[in-house]
Enzyme design. Sequence first.
Site, PDB file in Angstrom:
ATOM      1  N   GLY A   1      47.780  37.640  39.996  1.00 32.41           N
ATOM      2  CA  GLY A   1      46.953  38.780  39.642  1.00 32.41           C
ATOM      3  C   GLY A   1      45.930  39.072  40.728  1.00 32.41           C
ATOM      4  O   GLY A   1      45.772  38.324  41.697  1.00 32.41           O
TER       5      GLY A   1
ATOM      6  N   GLY B   1      42.053  39.672  42.173  1.00 32.31           N
ATOM      7  CA  GLY B   1      40.748  39.076  41.931  1.00 32.31           C
ATOM      8  C   GLY B   1      40.513  37.867  42.821  1.00 32.31           C
ATOM      9  O   GLY B   1      41.416  37.368  43.508  1.00 32.31           O
ATOM     10  N   ASN B   2      39.291  37.402  42.789  1.00 31.59           N
ATOM     11  CA  ASN B   2      38.891  36.319  43.688  1.00 31.59           C
ATOM     12  C   ASN B   2      39.536  34.996  43.320  1.00 31.59           C
ATOM     13  O   ASN B   2      39.917  34.218  44.194  1.00 31.59           O
ATOM     14  CB  ASN B   2      37.373  36.159  43.652  1.00 31.59           C
ATOM     15  CG  ASN B   2      36.689  37.374  44.262  1.00 31.59           C
ATOM     16  OD1 ASN B   2      37.092  37.832  45.328  1.00 31.59           O
ATOM     17  ND2 ASN B   2      35.684  37.897  43.589  1.00 31.59           N
ATOM     18  N   VAL B   3      39.665  34.728  42.027  1.00 29.01           N
ATOM     19  CA  VAL B   3      40.179  33.428  41.624  1.00 29.01           C
ATOM     20  C   VAL B   3      41.670  33.297  41.983  1.00 29.01           C
ATOM     21  O   VAL B   3      42.068  32.314  42.622  1.00 29.01           O
ATOM     22  CB  VAL B   3      39.888  33.150  40.140  1.00 29.01           C
ATOM     23  CG1 VAL B   3      40.485  31.830  39.723  1.00 29.01           C
ATOM     24  CG2 VAL B   3      38.380  33.155  39.888  1.00 29.01           C
TER      25      VAL B   3
ATOM     26  N   LYS C   1      28.242  36.287  32.808  1.00 26.90           N
ATOM     27  CA  LYS C   1      26.845  36.756  32.727  1.00 26.90           C
ATOM     28  C   LYS C   1      25.860  35.582  32.680  1.00 26.90           C
ATOM     29  O   LYS C   1      25.044  35.456  31.745  1.00 26.90           O
ATOM     30  CB  LYS C   1      26.651  37.666  31.501  1.00 26.90           C
ATOM     31  CG  LYS C   1      27.573  38.908  31.505  1.00 26.90           C
ATOM     32  CD  LYS C   1      27.219  39.900  32.600  1.00 26.90           C
ATOM     33  CE  LYS C   1      28.274  40.991  32.743  1.00 26.90           C
ATOM     34  NZ  LYS C   1      28.295  41.574  34.093  1.00 26.90           N
TER      35      LYS C   1
ATOM     36  N   ILE D   1      39.484  38.170  30.500  1.00 24.83           N
ATOM     37  CA  ILE D   1      38.085  38.400  30.111  1.00 24.83           C
ATOM     38  C   ILE D   1      37.646  37.305  29.145  1.00 24.83           C
ATOM     39  O   ILE D   1      36.626  36.658  29.338  1.00 24.83           O
ATOM     40  CB  ILE D   1      37.934  39.790  29.427  1.00 24.83           C
ATOM     41  CG1 ILE D   1      38.267  40.943  30.390  1.00 24.83           C
ATOM     42  CG2 ILE D   1      36.564  39.942  28.795  1.00 24.83           C
ATOM     43  CD1 ILE D   1      37.143  41.394  31.262  1.00 24.83           C
TER      44      ILE D   1
ATOM     45  N   GLU E   1      53.009  41.856  41.965  1.00 30.38           N
ATOM     46  CA  GLU E   1      52.640  43.261  41.933  1.00 30.38           C
ATOM     47  C   GLU E   1      52.006  43.669  43.256  1.00 30.38           C
ATOM     48  O   GLU E   1      52.348  44.700  43.816  1.00 30.38           O
ATOM     49  CB  GLU E   1      51.655  43.444  40.776  1.00 30.38           C
ATOM     50  CG  GLU E   1      51.542  44.840  40.273  1.00 30.38           C
ATOM     51  CD  GLU E   1      50.626  44.903  39.062  1.00 30.38           C
ATOM     52  OE1 GLU E   1      51.115  44.742  37.934  1.00 30.38           O
ATOM     53  OE2 GLU E   1      49.416  45.113  39.237  1.00 30.38           O
TER      54      GLU E   1
ATOM     55  N   GLY F   1      49.895  45.032  35.057  1.00 27.99           N
ATOM     56  CA  GLY F   1      51.203  44.388  34.956  1.00 27.99           C
ATOM     57  C   GLY F   1      51.142  43.049  34.242  1.00 27.99           C
ATOM     58  O   GLY F   1      52.148  42.350  34.160  1.00 27.99           O
TER      59      GLY F   1
HETATM   60  C1  LIG Z   1      40.443  40.201  33.590  1.00 24.42           C
HETATM   61  C2  LIG Z   1      39.907  40.669  34.941  1.00 24.42           C
HETATM   62  C3  LIG Z   1      38.927  41.809  34.728  1.00 24.42           C
HETATM   63  C4  LIG Z   1      39.215  39.494  35.635  1.00 24.42           C
HETATM   64  O1  LIG Z   1      38.972  39.864  36.945  1.00 24.42           O
HETATM   65  P1  LIG Z   1      38.015  39.029  37.948  1.00 24.42           P
HETATM   66  O2  LIG Z   1      37.864  39.791  39.191  1.00 24.42           O
HETATM   67  O3  LIG Z   1      38.544  37.633  38.008  1.00 24.42           O
HETATM   68  O4  LIG Z   1      36.753  39.081  37.005  1.00 24.42           O
HETATM   69  P2  LIG Z   1      35.216  38.877  37.147  1.00 24.42           P
HETATM   70  O5  LIG Z   1      34.882  37.476  36.734  1.00 24.42           O
HETATM   71  O6  LIG Z   1      34.723  39.400  38.425  1.00 24.42           O
HETATM   72  O7  LIG Z   1      34.807  39.847  35.936  1.00 24.42           O
HETATM   73  C5  LIG Z   1      34.818  41.244  36.009  1.00 24.42           C
HETATM   74  C6  LIG Z   1      33.672  41.765  35.170  1.00 24.42           C
HETATM   75  O8  LIG Z   1      33.884  41.442  33.805  1.00 24.42           O
HETATM   76  C7  LIG Z   1      32.785  40.672  33.310  1.00 24.42           C
HETATM   77  N1  LIG Z   1      33.290  39.685  32.373  1.00 24.42           N
HETATM   78  C8  LIG Z   1      34.167  38.699  32.636  1.00 24.42           C
HETATM   79  N2  LIG Z   1      34.382  37.989  31.514  1.00 24.42           N
HETATM   80  C9  LIG Z   1      33.636  38.552  30.554  1.00 24.42           C
HETATM   81  C10 LIG Z   1      33.456  38.287  29.177  1.00 24.42           C
HETATM   82  N3  LIG Z   1      34.105  37.282  28.565  1.00 24.42           N
HETATM   83  N4  LIG Z   1      32.621  39.076  28.464  1.00 24.42           N
HETATM   84  C11 LIG Z   1      31.963  40.074  29.056  1.00 24.42           C
HETATM   85  N5  LIG Z   1      32.120  40.386  30.360  1.00 24.42           N
HETATM   86  C12 LIG Z   1      32.938  39.622  31.084  1.00 24.42           C
HETATM   87  C13 LIG Z   1      32.197  40.022  34.533  1.00 24.42           C
HETATM   88  O9  LIG Z   1      30.880  39.636  34.296  1.00 24.42           O
HETATM   89  C14 LIG Z   1      32.341  41.139  35.525  1.00 24.42           C
HETATM   90  O10 LIG Z   1      31.351  42.090  35.214  1.00 24.42           O
HETATM   91  P3  LIG Z   1      30.490  42.825  36.354  1.00 24.42           P
HETATM   92  O11 LIG Z   1      31.491  43.674  37.071  1.00 24.42           O
HETATM   93  O12 LIG Z   1      29.512  43.577  35.546  1.00 24.42           O
HETATM   94  O13 LIG Z   1      29.938  41.726  37.176  1.00 24.42           O
HETATM   95  C15 LIG Z   1      41.083  41.123  35.844  1.00 24.42           C
HETATM   96  O14 LIG Z   1      41.936  40.018  36.065  1.00 24.42           O
HETATM   97  C16 LIG Z   1      41.888  42.243  35.215  1.00 24.42           C
HETATM   98  O15 LIG Z   1      41.521  43.409  35.269  1.00 24.42           O
HETATM   99  N6  LIG Z   1      43.030  41.898  34.589  1.00 24.42           N
HETATM  100  C17 LIG Z   1      43.889  42.822  33.882  1.00 24.42           C
HETATM  101  C18 LIG Z   1      44.953  43.372  34.762  1.00 24.42           C
HETATM  102  C19 LIG Z   1      45.761  42.312  35.401  1.00 24.42           C
HETATM  103  O16 LIG Z   1      45.846  41.178  34.925  1.00 24.42           O
HETATM  104  N7  LIG Z   1      46.368  42.667  36.528  1.00 24.42           N
HETATM  105  C20 LIG Z   1      47.197  41.786  37.291  1.00 24.42           C
HETATM  106  C21 LIG Z   1      48.548  41.851  36.775  1.00 24.42           C
HETATM  107  S1  LIG Z   1      49.765  41.995  37.946  1.00 24.42           S
END
Ligand SMILES: CC(C)(COP(=O)(O)OP(=O)(O)OC[C@H]1O[C@@H](n2cnc3c(N)ncnc32)[C@H](O)[C@@H]1OP(=O)(O)O)[C@@H](O)C(=O)NCCC(=O)NCCS
Lengths: 502, 502
Positions: A267, A269-271, A406, A362, A292, A386
């Site tokens: 996916g 993202g940074n992780v 947060k 999330i 993807e 995806g």
């Molecule tokens: C889930 C997803 C958002 C995590 O992405 P990430 O870059 O690792 O996430 P982050 O830890 O930077 O979090 C993104 C934001 O959500 C917030 N967040 C993360 N977990 C949260 C939670 N449990 N409750 C509230 N907010 C949350 C973070 O604080 C951050 O907010 P900010 O932008 O205000 O700082 C991302 O993987 C995604 O959009 N996934 C869905 C689509 C997908 O999986 N695509 C790949 C498939 S091929």
Amino acid sequence: MSRIANKSFRAKIVDAETAASFIHHGDTIGMSGFTGSGYPKAVPGALAARIEAGHAAGDPFKVRVWSGASTGPELDGALAKADGIEFRMPYNSDPIARQKINAGEMDYFDMHLSQVAPMAWEGFLGPLDTAVIEISGITPEGDLIPSSSVGNNKTWLDIADKVILEVNAWQTPMLDGMHDIYYGTALPPNRVPIPLLKSDDRIGQPHFRVDPDKVVAVVETEAPDRNAPFSPPDATAEAIAGHILEFLKWEARRAGLPPSLLPLQSGVGNVPNAVMAGLIAAPFEQMTAFTEVIQDGMLDMIESGTLRMASATAFSLSPDRAAFFNDNAERYRDKLILRPQDISNNPELVRRLGCIAMNGLIEADIYGNVNSTHIMGSKIQNGIGGSGDFARNGYLSIFMTPSTAKGGAISAIVPQVSHVDHISQDVQVIVTEQGLADLRGLPPRKRADLIVENCAHPAYRPMLQDYRARAASASFGRHAPSIPGEALSWHQRFMDTGDMKA
Amino acid sequence: MSRIANKSFRAKIVDAETAASFIHHGDTIGMSGFTGSGYPKAVPGALAARIEAGHAAGDPFKVRVWSGASTGPELDGALAKADGIEFRMPYNSDPIARQKINAGEMDYFDMHLSQVAPMAWEGFLGPLDTAVIEISGITPEGDLIPSSSVGNNKTWLDIADKVILEVNAWQTPMLDGMHDIYYGTALPPNRVPIPLLKSDDRIGQPHFRVDPDKVVAVVETEAPDRNAPFSPPDATAEAIAGHILEFLKWEARRAGLPPSLLPLQSGVGNVPNAVMAGLIAAPFEQMTAFTEVIQDGMLDMIESGTLRMASATAFSLSPDRAAFFNDNAERYRDKLILRPQDISNNPELVRRLGCIAMNGLIEADIYGNVNSTHIMGSKIQNGIGGSGDFARNGYLSIFMTPSTAKGGAISAIVPQVSHVDHISQDVQVIVTEQGLADLRGLPPRKRADLIVENCAHPAYRPMLQDYRARAASASFGRHAPSIPGEALSWHQRFMDTGDMKA
Ligand SMILES: CC(C)(COP(=O)(O)OP(=O)(O)OC[C@H]1O[C@@H](n2cnc3c(N)ncnc32)[C@H](O)[C@@H]1OP(=O)(O)O)[C@@H](O)C(=O)NCCC(=O)NCCS
Ligand SMILES: CC(C)(COP(=O)(O)OP(=O)(O)OC[C@H]1O[C@@H](n2cnc3c(N)ncnc32)[C@H](O)[C@@H]1OP(=O)(O)O)[C@@H](O)C(=O)NCCC(=O)NCCS
């Protein structure tokens, strides 16, 4: 040397403003673009200006925007800022558009990315007026050389009434030959097996076809793709990556997987990027990716020789890496394949190849349901993208997250997720920096034991245990004990007080 | 004439008690059976007696039971009553087992039925000690003629250490030739396309193979399958069927579907059976079914000539219809095909063929998420079964339910479902006796408009409108407005007062 090798297309070159004048209030536009790659860079801005002028004159002007996935600020940002988007699908990660969507001012239809093209063909989404597609060149025969993302471009070109092309000279000419555009799809009852057996099979052709009579405008641009840079992995990301690598090594031994493992899906993202970095040192060789998007981490894996090749629908490189890639694209020509997203994410193929799916989340709940999209159940972050295509169909579906968000005010492990994108059947492994839970074959209460013990943050573990203890007696049934009146109270508390902790 | 045409198998004939003596405490048993069809009728009862004797002597005796799906009372009922099941997967609908599961006394792992065989092969579920498989005969060559369900039998026969066969002379010998057992599956990285293009394609062989050295016992039985009779459609079922038929006619015109429509998948239950009855009068011809089970309604469609053939993994006929089928099986030999459930429910095939999926639900929410399994979020009714295989991958996914349950004390349309089996992306149409909501292409708030207006019962519509009105301002985001602290309060109220109404 012009990128437009065909005379009749050269005759259609206009400026972006002229091209945008073909678009009218109420139209549905199929844009190219998948992450900050391969989206049109000029016409959307000109369209936004037209829209603003219209609004200033008191005229309604909104369009429906379809794309591959997210795009760049010059597209979603500009049109959302102009209040020009009535409806958006299938994915968004633009902050301005996100704000409008969550203010209830813009309609957004969040879709499985593999299903966009078939549903468009089936007429589920209505007609498409105009396609606006970035390409990297036009051949003498009038075929289109794709750009840095493929997405739904083939479909938009086929089904739109009118076509506007943006030919972007910033894209390296070395892209030509990296794409594999499959023209064998059909609608039921005429569908046939997709003849792809390995990540590196080529089943299509390098170029898009287009009916030249539909092309109303060709715009020349020279503008970079725009993806956010990755932050260097922090301790949390490294801990998550470490747990996943240990697990993959163990699983490869247990299941007798080949030294190349199985095709990776990672996916955004940074992780996930940190996991790729970690895989460089893992004892696997000649790996492939069937994924993807191609991120920085995958280029590094190719550089190191761990990854033999990657199949995707788009690049998603940080600005530095995109520049590096443009300078060195020759090296990658036989190692990267870009396909339409209904092929890159196709459930038939993901299942056949047995992808190892690794995605962000999330929040997850104690039973292993995953929310990837809706913060507090109602505010959409990006979209399912995806993740469903890969999570349900891969060999293994791994979801990862820091255990809190947060600054600790939010637990990523909750009694019940406030929205579900991935049901527990589609979630085999959950990982946080605290540890990993391998949920395969486990009934609900045993899943909860592992998730709370291995993945929850210590600050929230006792709260989860307390909820479980009370649910064991207060629940309607004890298959998956829950207290409906309390299950989402952590979210309500965060909304009311700014902290999930009582 | 003996059903056992092979001498060395005849030499292994024993009584059920002797066969059951090969099963020990802690074993994992792979049973045949899919709905009340084709499950072993004798050995489970003998095993239950052994277990009861063990318990009476103070010895622990529990087994892990795998199957195709649900079975009959002589299997799940008898073993659950004896407190002999430690762990059950992948589906249950037996009332005694359900009660133990919901009392927290029996572990239950609820799976996508297409994924059971691959996950067993991949070792995700642990080793299988003994297969207990009902068949309808043994050929002179020692191949096994399947019974009235195929389920996971091929896999259990292949992977179990020991095999016990039950040869049931009640099953009609005419079953021989109706099955299509595909031996082309493999694990990644060696999977290839499944070469099935139409519902009636045959891609395998009529019989199971078995390693004769693994067969430790053969038991002869003559006992009927046992499925519950259907109740004649009531006004609610007829109204639901009527809405679906109108919609299918309209959709066929809109999309230019062929006169045979697309292959039907129909869930189990009275309402789907009523839909089949209604289709007899619909203006479609030469239809096919690519589905999980063949119910009474499908036989009627075949009788009437509307349905040309049906592909499934099992019969699920009421006692009368099963007797009728046994007497007239000759007529159906070229019209019915039974396949392993990893083929009947295969996502690759469901998507390729473009099935029209029609399934029941427990509750749906205003945004179109569907709960098929967990009453009040915690008490499991049956399981997800094949509904996820078909709903995500079909051309169309239709879910149906009466708008209320328990005499009106429960609304089937709620602010938020208490458990999710099908995310809104996998739910295109929701139908109650009140009406039908076609959700394709609609963002959340527009989905809610339609579901509340068209599907909710008038007694609950104002409560839903009130919730929506308050959520519009109290929500964290307005993409899909919700009030977490209240979203599941209807369920809590029902648990506390016996009525969802305030
Ligand atoms: C889930 C997803 C958002 C995590 O992405 P990430 O870059 O690792 O996430 P982050 O830890 O930077 O979090 C993104 C934001 O959500 C917030 N967040 C993360 N977990 C949260 C939670 N449990 N409750 C509230 N907010 C949350 C973070 O604080 C951050 O907010 P900010 O932008 O205000 O700082 C991302 O993987 C995604 O959009 N996934 C869905 C689509 C997908 O999986 N695509 C790949 C498939 S091929
Ligand atoms: C969802 C499902 C249970 C509905 O089946 P059905 O026979 O139409 O359902 P009924 O209306 O008879 O309901 C079954 C029970 O659930 C109860 N129920 C139904 N809706 C309910 C609700 N919203 N809340 C609480 N209880 C509810 C009914 O009252 C009934 O209870 P009872 O046995 O105590 O009388 C059934 O379709 C199912 O198990 N689906 C999942 C598997 C599946 O879809 N398989 C086919 C795929 S190929």
